[in-house]
Design a protein around this motif. Structure first.
Motif, mmCIF file in Angstrom:
data_model
loop_
_atom_site.group_PDB
_atom_site.id
_atom_site.type_symbol
_atom_site.label_atom_id
_atom_site.label_comp_id
_atom_site.label_asym_id
_atom_site.label_seq_id
_atom_site.Cartn_x
_atom_site.Cartn_y
_atom_site.Cartn_z
ATOM 1 N N ILE A 25 2.358 53.142 -21.429
ATOM 2 C CA ILE A 25 1.693 54.178 -20.639
ATOM 3 C C ILE A 25 2.448 54.370 -19.339
ATOM 4 O O ILE A 25 3.253 53.528 -18.939
ATOM 5 C CB ILE A 25 0.211 53.843 -20.360
ATOM 6 C CG1 ILE A 25 0.075 52.500 -19.656
ATOM 7 C CG2 ILE A 25 -0.596 53.838 -21.640
ATOM 8 C CD1 ILE A 25 -1.343 52.155 -19.283
ATOM 9 N N SER A 26 2.186 55.460 -18.666
ATOM 10 C CA SER A 26 2.935 55.791 -17.453
ATOM 11 C C SER A 26 2.572 54.853 -16.304
ATOM 12 O O SER A 26 1.508 54.234 -16.289
ATOM 13 C CB SER A 26 2.660 57.233 -17.038
ATOM 14 O OG SER A 26 1.340 57.347 -16.537
ATOM 15 N N GLU A 27 3.462 54.784 -15.341
ATOM 16 C CA GLU A 27 3.234 53.934 -14.178
ATOM 17 C C GLU A 27 2.041 54.421 -13.354
ATOM 18 O O GLU A 27 1.311 53.618 -12.786
ATOM 19 C CB GLU A 27 4.501 53.886 -13.313
ATOM 20 C CG GLU A 27 5.670 53.178 -13.971
ATOM 21 C CD GLU A 27 5.349 51.734 -14.329
ATOM 22 O OE1 GLU A 27 4.680 51.036 -13.534
ATOM 23 O OE2 GLU A 27 5.771 51.306 -15.417
ATOM 24 N N LYS A 30 -0.990 53.106 -15.034
ATOM 25 C CA LYS A 30 -1.106 51.670 -14.769
ATOM 26 C C LYS A 30 -1.656 51.432 -13.364
ATOM 27 O O LYS A 30 -2.491 50.550 -13.151
ATOM 28 C CB LYS A 30 0.250 50.985 -14.915
ATOM 29 C CG LYS A 30 0.718 50.868 -16.338
ATOM 30 C CD LYS A 30 2.060 50.174 -16.385
ATOM 31 C CE LYS A 30 2.605 50.143 -17.791
ATOM 32 N NZ LYS A 30 3.926 49.506 -17.850
ATOM 33 N N TYR A 31 -1.186 52.212 -12.403
ATOM 34 C CA TYR A 31 -1.678 52.072 -11.039
ATOM 35 C C TYR A 31 -3.160 52.414 -10.956
ATOM 36 O O TYR A 31 -3.939 51.689 -10.339
ATOM 37 C CB TYR A 31 -0.870 52.967 -10.094
ATOM 38 C CG TYR A 31 -1.389 52.933 -8.676
ATOM 39 C CD1 TYR A 31 -1.114 51.849 -7.849
ATOM 40 C CD2 TYR A 31 -2.168 53.970 -8.186
ATOM 41 C CE1 TYR A 31 -1.601 51.804 -6.560
ATOM 42 C CE2 TYR A 31 -2.661 53.930 -6.897
ATOM 43 C CZ TYR A 31 -2.378 52.846 -6.084
ATOM 44 O OH TYR A 31 -2.870 52.795 -4.814
ATOM 45 N N ASP A 32 -3.561 53.519 -11.584
ATOM 46 C CA ASP A 32 -4.974 53.911 -11.565
ATOM 47 C C ASP A 32 -5.850 52.861 -12.223
ATOM 48 O O ASP A 32 -6.948 52.555 -11.740
ATOM 49 C CB ASP A 32 -5.170 55.260 -12.264
ATOM 50 C CG ASP A 32 -4.597 56.422 -11.467
ATOM 51 O OD1 ASP A 32 -4.368 56.260 -10.245
ATOM 52 O OD2 ASP A 32 -4.373 57.489 -12.069
ATOM 53 N N LEU A 33 -5.384 52.302 -13.339
ATOM 54 C CA LEU A 33 -6.157 51.255 -14.007
ATOM 55 C C LEU A 33 -6.243 49.994 -13.160
ATOM 56 O O LEU A 33 -7.286 49.337 -13.115
ATOM 57 C CB LEU A 33 -5.537 50.939 -15.374
ATOM 58 C CG LEU A 33 -5.692 52.011 -16.446
ATOM 59 C CD1 LEU A 33 -4.877 51.657 -17.680
ATOM 60 C CD2 LEU A 33 -7.150 52.217 -16.801
ATOM 61 N N LEU A 41 -2.806 44.934 -19.987
ATOM 62 C CA LEU A 41 -2.645 46.029 -20.949
ATOM 63 C C LEU A 41 -2.000 45.554 -22.242
ATOM 64 O O LEU A 41 -1.398 46.328 -22.965
ATOM 65 C CB LEU A 41 -1.822 47.150 -20.320
ATOM 66 C CG LEU A 41 -2.413 47.744 -19.049
ATOM 67 C CD1 LEU A 41 -1.477 48.761 -18.437
ATOM 68 C CD2 LEU A 41 -3.769 48.355 -19.333
ATOM 69 N N LYS A 42 -2.148 44.285 -22.535
ATOM 70 C CA LYS A 42 -1.564 43.725 -23.747
ATOM 71 C C LYS A 42 -2.526 43.922 -24.909
ATOM 72 O O LYS A 42 -3.700 43.608 -24.809
ATOM 73 C CB LYS A 42 -1.300 42.236 -23.536
ATOM 74 C CG LYS A 42 -0.503 41.593 -24.618
ATOM 75 C CD LYS A 42 -0.180 40.169 -24.240
ATOM 76 C CE LYS A 42 0.700 39.534 -25.286
ATOM 77 N NZ LYS A 42 1.028 38.161 -24.941
ATOM 78 N N GLY A 43 -2.036 44.471 -26.014
ATOM 79 C CA GLY A 43 -2.865 44.676 -27.199
ATOM 80 C C GLY A 43 -3.403 46.094 -27.285
ATOM 81 O O GLY A 43 -2.938 47.006 -26.613
#
Length: 116
Positions: A25-27, A30-33, A41-43
């Protein structure tokens, strides 16, 4: 047989699938999450949301009842209204799809951040 197939299929999929990878997924996502406290975010899915130790099972169950109620109340599911209803130019399906979209926006931007 249907419910048994759901449970058995889920078990087989989890037993035979390699979950040792990271979702691409985009950076920015990832930042928002990470701002929401989701960092692993594994799996297939975030471990912070879907595990047996949190109330995620309760949230998923309640959400499932809401989806079932909404599909029955709207005389069809989101896919049925969006694909078949709109292609047949049904006004009820147009109203339903607009409602689904607005509901999704409200949950995503107002309710979801409040819960997590």
């Amino acid at each position: 047989f249907f419910v048994l197939g759901l449970v058995l299929g889920g078990y087989i999929a989890s037993a035979l699938t390699n979950l040792d990878y990271y979702v691409a997924i985009s950076e920015a996502t990832k930042y928002d999450l990470s701002e929401l406290g989701i960092g692993n975010l594994k799996g297939f899915f975030p471990q912070e949301l879907f595990n047996w130790k949190t109330s995620s099972i309760l949230i998923l169950t309640i959400g499932g009842f809401f989806v079932g109620f909404g599909a029955r109340y709207a005389n069809g599911c989101t896919s049925g209204h969006a694909i078949m209803g709109l292609s047949l130019l049904k006004l009820g399906s147009l109203i339903a799809v607009i409602g689904f979209f607005i509901g999704g926006l409200i949950v995503t931007h107002l309710i979801y951040p409040f819960i997590f």
